[in-house]
Design an enzyme around this catalytic site. Structure first.
Site, PDB file in Angstrom:
ATOM      1  N   HIS A  15       0.838  -1.200   0.000  1.00  0.00           N
ATOM      2  CA  HIS A  15       0.000   0.000   0.000  1.00  0.00           C
ATOM      3  C   HIS A  15       0.875   1.254   0.000  1.00  0.00           C
ATOM      4  O   HIS A  15       2.047   1.205   0.405  1.00  0.00           O
ATOM      5  CB  HIS A  15      -0.865   0.043   1.268  1.00  0.00           C
ATOM      6  CG  HIS A  15      -1.977  -0.947   1.299  1.00  0.00           C
ATOM      7  ND1 HIS A  15      -2.154  -1.817   2.353  1.00  0.00           N
ATOM      8  CD2 HIS A  15      -2.985  -1.200   0.432  1.00  0.00           C
ATOM      9  CE1 HIS A  15      -3.235  -2.569   2.121  1.00  0.00           C
ATOM     10  NE2 HIS A  15      -3.748  -2.208   0.959  1.00  0.00           N
TER      11      HIS A  15
ATOM     12  N   CYS B 117      -2.217   0.477   9.896  1.00  0.00           N
ATOM     13  CA  CYS B 117      -3.285  -0.468   9.511  1.00  0.00           C
ATOM     14  C   CYS B 117      -4.198  -0.860  10.672  1.00  0.00           C
ATOM     15  O   CYS B 117      -5.313  -1.313  10.448  1.00  0.00           O
ATOM     16  CB  CYS B 117      -2.697  -1.766   8.974  1.00  0.00           C
ATOM     17  SG  CYS B 117      -1.239  -1.595   8.007  1.00  0.00           S
TER      18      CYS B 117
HETATM   19  C1  CIR Z   1      -3.505  -7.740   3.393  1.00  0.00           C
HETATM   20  O1  CIR Z   1      -2.798  -8.304   2.557  1.00  0.00           O
HETATM   21  O2  CIR Z   1      -4.534  -7.161   3.066  1.00  0.00           O
HETATM   22  C2  CIR Z   1      -3.097  -7.793   4.829  1.00  0.00           C
HETATM   23  N1  CIR Z   1      -2.398  -9.008   5.092  1.00  0.00           N
HETATM   24  C3  CIR Z   1      -2.226  -6.604   5.191  1.00  0.00           C
HETATM   25  C4  CIR Z   1      -2.942  -5.302   5.154  1.00  0.00           C
HETATM   26  C5  CIR Z   1      -2.087  -4.182   5.620  1.00  0.00           C
HETATM   27  N2  CIR Z   1      -2.814  -2.971   5.641  1.00  0.00           N
HETATM   28  C6  CIR Z   1      -2.285  -1.784   5.384  1.00  0.00           C
HETATM   29  O3  CIR Z   1      -1.115  -1.668   4.986  1.00  0.00           O
HETATM   30  N3  CIR Z   1      -3.072  -0.733   5.479  1.00  0.00           N
END
Ligand code: CIR
Length: 256
Positions: free
Chosen positions: A160, A247
């Site tokens: 992201h 997150c």
């Molecule tokens: C994903 O792949 O969606 C989750 N394992 C990690 C999400 C991390 N979120 C973020 O960077 N905002």
């Protein structure tokens, strides 16, 4: 005076062991340590004056502790995101009732795709990462709900945008220029992460205190040299699932 802040957080459940990860050879997640790190995160927010609303854990959604991805909170509206990852699409609706206590809620729908982790808001501008999760239609869709300029940013390799750039203070950013195009930030002051410390960019500033992931001492020193107070946070288990500090919460400023 700081604007009062509410944070929505969702504790991890045992299914977090199956959270998505792009790291082929990552060490297994230690679930007890995950819970301890999450608790420390919540306690830190509270110690910095944030009102924390703890939502129900969601067993059916292994990644749901990464609640930032579910919503974009703007001044007068909260946009539930349209997530492209099939295993995460159902998460957003579980947040609606909690959000409605703070903002009018709208929903983004396909063909728009966007994860909250691709939306970086600074005072002047909203930056939208163009990652594998977020498409150009998201830029137009979000622009309909704000007067601030909405600017796309190419993401090169990070999951992201906010994995690779974070806001330290008003317009001062911490950036990993190897994983994100620095050109759209040319009107901002930027500190570059130290070599080998790219994950340090996923930082979060709460009421003047910068929360940074632990284990990145060179970048921490660069931030402290600017006179900022830093708290180093243990997030190793979340990093195994490609997540980090931003997150783990949805931050909602009180409306003035
Ligand atoms: C994903 O792949 O969606 C989750 N394992 C990690 C999400 C991390 N979120 C973020 O960077 N905002």
């Amino acid at each position: 005076m700081n604007t009062p802040l509410t944070a929505l957080v969702r504790p991890p459940t045992a299914t977090f062991l199956r959270a998505l990860s792009r790291q082929e050879k990552r060490a297994p997640i230690d679930f007890r340590l995950t819970l301890r790190q999450h608790r420390y995160y919540v306690e830190t927010l509270i110690s910095l004056g944030v009102k924390v609303e703890m939502l129900e854990p969601l067993d059916a959604f292994p990644d749901s502790t990464f609640i930032e991805d579910n919503v974009i909170v703007l001044d007068s509206v909260a946009l539930l995101t349209s997530m492209s990852e099939p295993s995460r699409r159902g998460e957003t609706l579980h947040l609606k009732a909690a959000l409605e206590r703070h903002r009018q809620v709208e929903m983004l729908e396909p063909p728009v795709f966007v994860d909250g982790g691709d939306v970086l808001q600074v005072n002047s501008t909203i930056f939208i990462g163009q990652s594998t999760r977020t498409n150009p239609l998201a830029v137009e869709a979000i622009a309909k709900f704000t007067d601030r300029p909405v600017v796309p940013v190419a993401v090169n390799g990070a999951l992201h945008l906010k994995s690779a750039v974070g806001c330290l203070t008003g317009e001062l950013l911490l950036i990993d220029p190897e994983r994100v195009d620095p050109a759209p930030f040319k009107n901002h002051s930027c500190i570059e992460v130290a070599r080998g410390e790219s994950n340090a960019a996923n930082c979060l500033t709460i009421n003047g205190t910068v929360l940074m992931p632990r284990d990145y001492p060179k970048t921490r020193a660069l931030v402290e040299q600017r006179g900022l107070e830093v708290r180093a946070m243990p997030v190793s288990e979340f990093e195994k699932a490609d997540g980090g500090l931003t997150c783990l919460s949805v931050l909602i400023p009180s409306r003035s």
